[in-house]
Design a protein around this motif. Structure first.
Motif, PDB file in Angstrom:
ATOM      1  N   SER A   1      11.072  10.583   9.147  1.00 24.23           N
ATOM      2  CA  SER A   1      11.319  11.517  10.237  1.00 24.23           C
ATOM      3  C   SER A   1      12.734  12.079  10.086  1.00 24.23           C
ATOM      4  CB  SER A   1      11.191  10.822  11.595  1.00 24.23           C
ATOM      5  OG  SER A   1      12.242   9.906  11.791  1.00 24.23           O
ATOM      6  N   PHE A   2      12.976  13.225  10.692  1.00 26.42           N
ATOM      7  CA  PHE A   2      14.299  13.856  10.607  1.00 26.42           C
ATOM      8  C   PHE A   2      15.376  12.933  11.154  1.00 26.42           C
ATOM      9  CE2 PHE A   2      17.778  16.303  12.449  1.00 26.42           C
ATOM     10  CZ  PHE A   2      18.141  17.119  11.390  1.00 26.42           C
ATOM     11  N   ILE A   3      15.109  12.302  12.319  1.00 28.06           N
ATOM     12  CA  ILE A   3      16.111  11.445  12.960  1.00 28.06           C
ATOM     13  C   ILE A   3      16.410  10.236  12.091  1.00 28.06           C
ATOM     14  CG2 ILE A   3      16.544   9.918  14.927  1.00 28.06           C
ATOM     15  CD1 ILE A   3      15.111  11.899  16.703  1.00 28.06           C
ATOM     16  N   ARG A   4      15.343   9.632  11.497  1.00 29.97           N
ATOM     17  CA  ARG A   4      15.551   8.439  10.666  1.00 29.97           C
ATOM     18  C   ARG A   4      16.346   8.789   9.423  1.00 29.97           C
ATOM     19  NH1 ARG A   4      10.204   5.635   8.796  1.00 29.97           N
ATOM     20  NH2 ARG A   4       9.959   5.502  11.059  1.00 29.97           N
ATOM     21  N   GLU A   5      16.016   9.929   8.811  1.00 29.79           N
ATOM     22  CA  GLU A   5      16.662  10.297   7.552  1.00 29.79           C
ATOM     23  C   GLU A   5      18.097  10.737   7.756  1.00 29.79           C
ATOM     24  OE1 GLU A   5      15.709  13.065   3.625  1.00 29.79           O
ATOM     25  OE2 GLU A   5      14.351  13.035   5.348  1.00 29.79           O
ATOM     26  N   TYR A   6      18.369  11.415   8.883  1.00 28.50           N
ATOM     27  CA  TYR A   6      19.713  11.946   9.127  1.00 28.50           C
ATOM     28  C   TYR A   6      20.347  11.289  10.345  1.00 28.50           C
ATOM     29  CZ  TYR A   6      18.152  15.522   5.844  1.00 28.50           C
ATOM     30  OH  TYR A   6      17.674  16.171   4.739  1.00 28.50           O
ATOM     31  N   PHE A   7      20.070   9.995  10.555  1.00 28.53           N
ATOM     32  CA  PHE A   7      20.533   9.310  11.757  1.00 28.53           C
ATOM     33  C   PHE A   7      22.049   9.412  11.955  1.00 28.53           C
ATOM     34  CE2 PHE A   7      21.817   5.498  14.132  1.00 28.53           C
ATOM     35  CZ  PHE A   7      21.081   5.689  15.289  1.00 28.53           C
ATOM     36  N   PRO A   8      22.888   9.141  10.937  1.00 28.95           N
ATOM     37  CA  PRO A   8      24.345   9.257  11.145  1.00 28.95           C
ATOM     38  C   PRO A   8      24.755  10.666  11.580  1.00 28.95           C
ATOM     39  CG  PRO A   8      23.880   8.079   9.115  1.00 28.95           C
ATOM     40  CD  PRO A   8      22.583   8.682   9.580  1.00 28.95           C
ATOM     41  N   LEU A   9      24.138  11.684  10.970  1.00 33.08           N
ATOM     42  CA  LEU A   9      24.460  13.064  11.317  1.00 33.08           C
ATOM     43  C   LEU A   9      24.031  13.376  12.749  1.00 33.08           C
ATOM     44  CD1 LEU A   9      25.540  15.789  10.326  1.00 33.08           C
ATOM     45  CD2 LEU A   9      23.239  16.327   9.521  1.00 33.08           C
ATOM     46  N   VAL A  10      22.862  12.897  13.147  1.00 32.78           N
ATOM     47  CA  VAL A  10      22.370  13.119  14.508  1.00 32.78           C
ATOM     48  C   VAL A  10      23.298  12.461  15.515  1.00 32.78           C
ATOM     49  CG1 VAL A  10      20.496  12.603  16.129  1.00 32.78           C
ATOM     50  CG2 VAL A  10      19.957  13.392  13.816  1.00 32.78           C
ATOM     51  N   VAL A  11      23.725  11.229  15.250  1.00 37.10           N
ATOM     52  CA  VAL A  11      24.639  10.513  16.153  1.00 37.10           C
ATOM     53  C   VAL A  11      25.957  11.260  16.278  1.00 37.10           C
ATOM     54  CG1 VAL A  11      25.998   8.407  16.443  1.00 37.10           C
ATOM     55  CG2 VAL A  11      23.595   8.249  15.767  1.00 37.10           C
ATOM     56  N   ALA A  12      26.473  11.743  15.128  1.00 39.99           N
ATOM     57  CA  ALA A  12      27.735  12.482  15.150  1.00 39.99           C
ATOM     58  C   ALA A  12      27.610  13.765  15.959  1.00 39.99           C
ATOM     59  CB  ALA A  12      28.178  12.793  13.722  1.00 39.99           C
ATOM     60  N   ALA A  13      26.492  14.483  15.781  1.00 40.10           N
ATOM     61  CA  ALA A  13      26.279  15.733  16.510  1.00 40.10           C
ATOM     62  C   ALA A  13      26.160  15.484  18.013  1.00 40.10           C
ATOM     63  CB  ALA A  13      25.033  16.433  15.996  1.00 40.10           C
ATOM     64  N   LEU A  14      25.417  14.449  18.393  1.00 38.51           N
ATOM     65  CA  LEU A  14      25.272  14.129  19.822  1.00 38.51           C
ATOM     66  C   LEU A  14      26.596  13.706  20.419  1.00 38.51           C
ATOM     67  CD1 LEU A  14      21.861  12.181  19.812  1.00 38.51           C
ATOM     68  CD2 LEU A  14      22.306  14.456  20.744  1.00 38.51           C
TER      69      LEU A  14
ATOM     70  N   PHE B   1       0.843  -1.195   0.000  1.00 37.95           N
ATOM     71  CA  PHE B   1       0.000   0.000   0.000  1.00 37.95           C
ATOM     72  C   PHE B   1       0.881   1.249   0.000  1.00 37.95           C
ATOM     73  CE2 PHE B   1      -2.373  -3.462   1.798  1.00 37.95           C
ATOM     74  CZ  PHE B   1      -3.595  -3.364   1.155  1.00 37.95           C
ATOM     75  N   ASP B   2       0.333   2.313  -0.542  1.00 39.49           N
ATOM     76  CA  ASP B   2       1.046   3.580  -0.702  1.00 39.49           C
ATOM     77  C   ASP B   2       0.597   4.556   0.384  1.00 39.49           C
ATOM     78  OD1 ASP B   2       2.147   5.982  -1.490  1.00 39.49           O
ATOM     79  OD2 ASP B   2       1.546   5.814  -3.585  1.00 39.49           O
ATOM     80  N   ALA B   3       1.528   4.939   1.257  1.00 39.45           N
ATOM     81  CA  ALA B   3       1.203   5.832   2.371  1.00 39.45           C
ATOM     82  C   ALA B   3       0.659   7.175   1.890  1.00 39.45           C
ATOM     83  CB  ALA B   3       2.429   6.042   3.251  1.00 39.45           C
ATOM     84  N   ALA B   4       1.127   7.629   0.732  1.00 38.00           N
ATOM     85  CA  ALA B   4       0.656   8.923   0.208  1.00 38.00           C
ATOM     86  C   ALA B   4      -0.829   8.854  -0.122  1.00 38.00           C
ATOM     87  CB  ALA B   4       1.470   9.314  -1.022  1.00 38.00           C
TER      88      ALA B   4
ATOM     89  N   PRO C   1      -3.167  -7.616   8.130  1.00 40.00           N
ATOM     90  CA  PRO C   1      -1.876  -8.037   8.712  1.00 40.00           C
ATOM     91  C   PRO C   1      -0.901  -8.486   7.627  1.00 40.00           C
ATOM     92  CG  PRO C   1      -3.718  -8.993   9.928  1.00 40.00           C
ATOM     93  CD  PRO C   1      -4.308  -8.342   8.709  1.00 40.00           C
ATOM     94  N   GLY C   2       0.368  -8.153   7.829  1.00 44.31           N
ATOM     95  CA  GLY C   2       1.402  -8.555   6.877  1.00 44.31           C
ATOM     96  C   GLY C   2       1.570  -7.630   5.700  1.00 44.31           C
ATOM     97  N   SER C   3       0.851  -6.512   5.691  1.00 37.35           N
ATOM     98  CA  SER C   3       0.952  -5.571   4.571  1.00 37.35           C
ATOM     99  C   SER C   3       2.269  -4.806   4.610  1.00 37.35           C
ATOM    100  CB  SER C   3      -0.208  -4.570   4.605  1.00 37.35           C
ATOM    101  OG  SER C   3      -1.450  -5.222   4.466  1.00 37.35           O
ATOM    102  N   THR C   4       2.757  -4.456   3.447  1.00 38.90           N
ATOM    103  CA  THR C   4       3.926  -3.593   3.315  1.00 38.90           C
ATOM    104  C   THR C   4       3.454  -2.202   2.895  1.00 38.90           C
ATOM    105  OG1 THR C   4       5.349  -5.430   2.657  1.00 38.90           O
ATOM    106  CG2 THR C   4       6.090  -3.227   2.042  1.00 38.90           C
ATOM    107  N   VAL C   5       4.076  -1.177   3.465  1.00 41.22           N
ATOM    108  CA  VAL C   5       3.693   0.199   3.136  1.00 41.22           C
ATOM    109  C   VAL C   5       4.897   0.917   2.526  1.00 41.22           C
ATOM    110  CG1 VAL C   5       2.799   2.394   4.024  1.00 41.22           C
ATOM    111  CG2 VAL C   5       2.045   0.229   5.045  1.00 41.22           C
ATOM    112  N   ILE C   6       4.681   1.552   1.384  1.00 38.30           N
ATOM    113  CA  ILE C   6       5.732   2.347   0.756  1.00 38.30           C
ATOM    114  C   ILE C   6       5.425   3.827   0.947  1.00 38.30           C
ATOM    115  CG2 ILE C   6       6.178   0.565  -0.970  1.00 38.30           C
ATOM    116  CD1 ILE C   6       4.776   2.460  -3.019  1.00 38.30           C
ATOM    117  N   ASN C   7       6.427   4.658   0.680  1.00 32.90           N
ATOM    118  CA  ASN C   7       6.290   6.117   0.746  1.00 32.90           C
ATOM    119  C   ASN C   7       5.920   6.620   2.141  1.00 32.90           C
ATOM    120  OD1 ASN C   7       6.950   6.513  -1.942  1.00 32.90           O
ATOM    121  ND2 ASN C   7       4.835   6.447  -2.642  1.00 32.90           N
ATOM    122  N   LEU C   8       6.376   5.908   3.171  1.00 31.97           N
ATOM    123  CA  LEU C   8       6.160   6.400   4.530  1.00 31.97           C
ATOM    124  C   LEU C   8       6.962   7.681   4.713  1.00 31.97           C
ATOM    125  CD1 LEU C   8       6.352   3.114   6.626  1.00 31.97           C
ATOM    126  CD2 LEU C   8       4.403   4.669   6.536  1.00 31.97           C
ATOM    127  N   PRO C   9       6.395   8.684   5.387  1.00 32.69           N
ATOM    128  CA  PRO C   9       7.158   9.922   5.603  1.00 32.69           C
ATOM    129  C   PRO C   9       8.376   9.656   6.475  1.00 32.69           C
ATOM    130  CG  PRO C   9       5.129   9.913   6.905  1.00 32.69           C
ATOM    131  CD  PRO C   9       5.046   8.734   5.971  1.00 32.69           C
TER     132      PRO C   9
END
Length: 213
Positions: free
Chosen positions: A189-202, A162-165, A179-187
């Protein structure tokens, strides 16, 4: 190539408990006629559902009809529509673009080339995935494996996707999916998208804080 119409309809009934009408978009090509035969053979499973076939219309008439479907107990099932009643053919991308632009109720489908372009989802058939599986079998045959020793693929590789959009467009929460569905195009989050950068900054902040202390 196998498509799974029944699981797609069952998924739609799960998501829309009050579902009463399915408007089926399907052309009159050889593929479309085979789709109709498959659906007709399954229709007895849902005696309470009304199936309305949109299969002999021009592109303009089809989009006008789709735009007029507003009942909240209705959905649209797009099987395949590339060539209209006048013989005018459009690409898959252009056809789904026109249909999606006109639709005021959720669109369901069975093909991966419609996913992410307008359908909310369904039991999705991937031609690429089925082609890969067939190629593996052909490769095994070419290497001398007897046909009788090749595995029989009894389980369908198709998946509920299913398409989240489109879910957001129609206010459908993820917990309403089967149950068991896959979802694409999930928004993201800032932390998920920039996780390495967030870890480095912390880490940097912790080092600086420790040094100051």
């Amino acid at each position: 190539m196998s498509i799974d119409i029944a699981p797609t309809i069952e998924a739609a009934r799960h998501i829309h408990p009050g579902l009463g009408t399915i408007h089926v978009i399907n052309d009159q090509t050889l593929t479309g006629k085979n789709n109709r035969l498959m659906l007709d053979a399954l229709a007895h499973q849902w005696p309470s559902l009304r199936l309305v076939h949109l299969d002999s219309l021009s592109w303009d008439a089809l989009t006008q009809t789709v735009a007029g479907i507003t009942n909240t107990s209705s959905i649209i099932l797009l099987l395949s529509y590339t060539t209209d009643a006048a013989g005018v053919s459009l690409s898959y991308r252009e056809s789904i673009r026109r249909i999606r632009a006109a639709a005021k109720v959720p669109l369901y489908g069975v093909w991966d080339f419609y996913l992410g372009r307008g359908i909310l989802g369904g039991m999705i058939t991937s031609g690429l995935d089925q082609g890969r599986r067939a190629a593996r079998l052909a490769l095994a045959l070419s290497r001398g494996t007897p046909a009788g020793e090749l595995p029989i693929l009894r389980k369908s590789p198709n998946q509920l996707v299913f398409d989240a959009a489109e879910m957001a467009r129609f206010g459908i929460a993820q917990d309403r999916l089967p149950p068991g569905s896959t979802v694409i195009n999930l928004p993201q989050s800032f932390i998920r998208e920039y996780f390495p950068l967030v870890v480095a900054a912390l880490s940097f902040m912790l080092i600086v804080t420790a040094t100051i202390i």
